[in-house]
Design a protein around this motif. Structure first.
Motif, PDB file in Angstrom:
ATOM      1  N   VAL A 175     -60.899  89.851 -17.755  1.00  0.00           N
ATOM      2  CA  VAL A 175     -62.643  89.981 -18.015  1.00  0.00           C
ATOM      3  C   VAL A 175     -62.776  91.793 -17.382  1.00  0.00           C
ATOM      4  O   VAL A 175     -63.368  92.554 -18.222  1.00  0.00           O
ATOM      5  N   LYS A 176     -61.889  92.644 -16.641  1.00  0.00           N
ATOM      6  CA  LYS A 176     -61.479  93.650 -16.162  1.00  0.00           C
ATOM      7  C   LYS A 176     -61.123  94.959 -17.126  1.00  0.00           C
ATOM      8  O   LYS A 176     -61.395  95.650 -17.253  1.00  0.00           O
ATOM      9  N   GLU A 177     -60.530  93.893 -17.636  1.00  0.00           N
ATOM     10  CA  GLU A 177     -59.426  94.794 -18.587  1.00  0.00           C
ATOM     11  C   GLU A 177     -60.495  95.063 -20.401  1.00  0.00           C
ATOM     12  O   GLU A 177     -60.688  96.227 -20.649  1.00  0.00           O
ATOM     13  N   ALA A 204     -67.255 100.380 -17.205  1.00  0.00           N
ATOM     14  CA  ALA A 204     -68.295  98.942 -16.813  1.00  0.00           C
ATOM     15  C   ALA A 204     -67.898  97.749 -16.145  1.00  0.00           C
ATOM     16  O   ALA A 204     -68.792  97.787 -15.845  1.00  0.00           O
ATOM     17  N   TYR A 205     -66.920  97.595 -16.000  1.00  0.00           N
ATOM     18  CA  TYR A 205     -66.146  97.049 -14.863  1.00  0.00           C
ATOM     19  C   TYR A 205     -66.493  96.384 -13.927  1.00  0.00           C
ATOM     20  O   TYR A 205     -66.788  98.061 -13.481  1.00  0.00           O
ATOM     21  N   VAL A 206     -67.580  96.305 -13.154  1.00  0.00           N
ATOM     22  CA  VAL A 206     -67.870  95.908 -11.830  1.00  0.00           C
ATOM     23  C   VAL A 206     -67.321  95.063 -10.836  1.00  0.00           C
ATOM     24  O   VAL A 206     -67.808  93.895 -10.982  1.00  0.00           O
ATOM     25  N   PRO A 207     -66.412  95.561  -9.121  1.00  0.00           N
ATOM     26  CA  PRO A 207     -65.539  94.368  -9.079  1.00  0.00           C
ATOM     27  C   PRO A 207     -66.666  93.411  -8.217  1.00  0.00           C
ATOM     28  O   PRO A 207     -67.883  93.490  -7.989  1.00  0.00           O
TER      29      PRO A 207
END
Length: 92
Positions: free
Chosen positions: A20-22, A27-30
């Motif tokens: 999901v991070k890749e 736009a990735y949120v921890p």
């Protein structure tokens, strides 16, 4: 076998989170694993920030509650499940 399953499940979750991070890139949120089956996570940024803040605060409160159980068991040398059987034993 139990701990092997726990470690394997944690590994699968971490691998899926990396995917999901890749995919999301910048736009990735921890903590965003894309899991919201009931649609509680708001669409607007202000609502998202508020919801994430609530989640952190509730998590911290839960950790303090568990710490209270640990302190109680350490002070009285009696397991919490013995002190409060109403919550830990079947009613019938």
């Amino acid at each position: 076998a139990y701990w092997g399953a726990v470690v394997a499940l944690a590994g699968v979750i971490e691998i899926e989170n990396d995917k999901v991070k890749e995919e999301k890139g910048k736009a990735y949120v921890p903590g965003d694993c894309g899991f919201d089956p009931l649609g509680f996570f708001p669409a607007d940024k202000a609502g998202q920030k508020e919801m994430m803040t609530k989640e952190i605060k509730h998590g911290r409160l839960a950790m303090m509650a568990i710490l209270g159980f640990v302190v109680q068991e350490a002070l009285y040398r009696t397991p919490v499940v013995s002190e409060t059987p109403f919550f830990f034993k079947p009613l019938f």
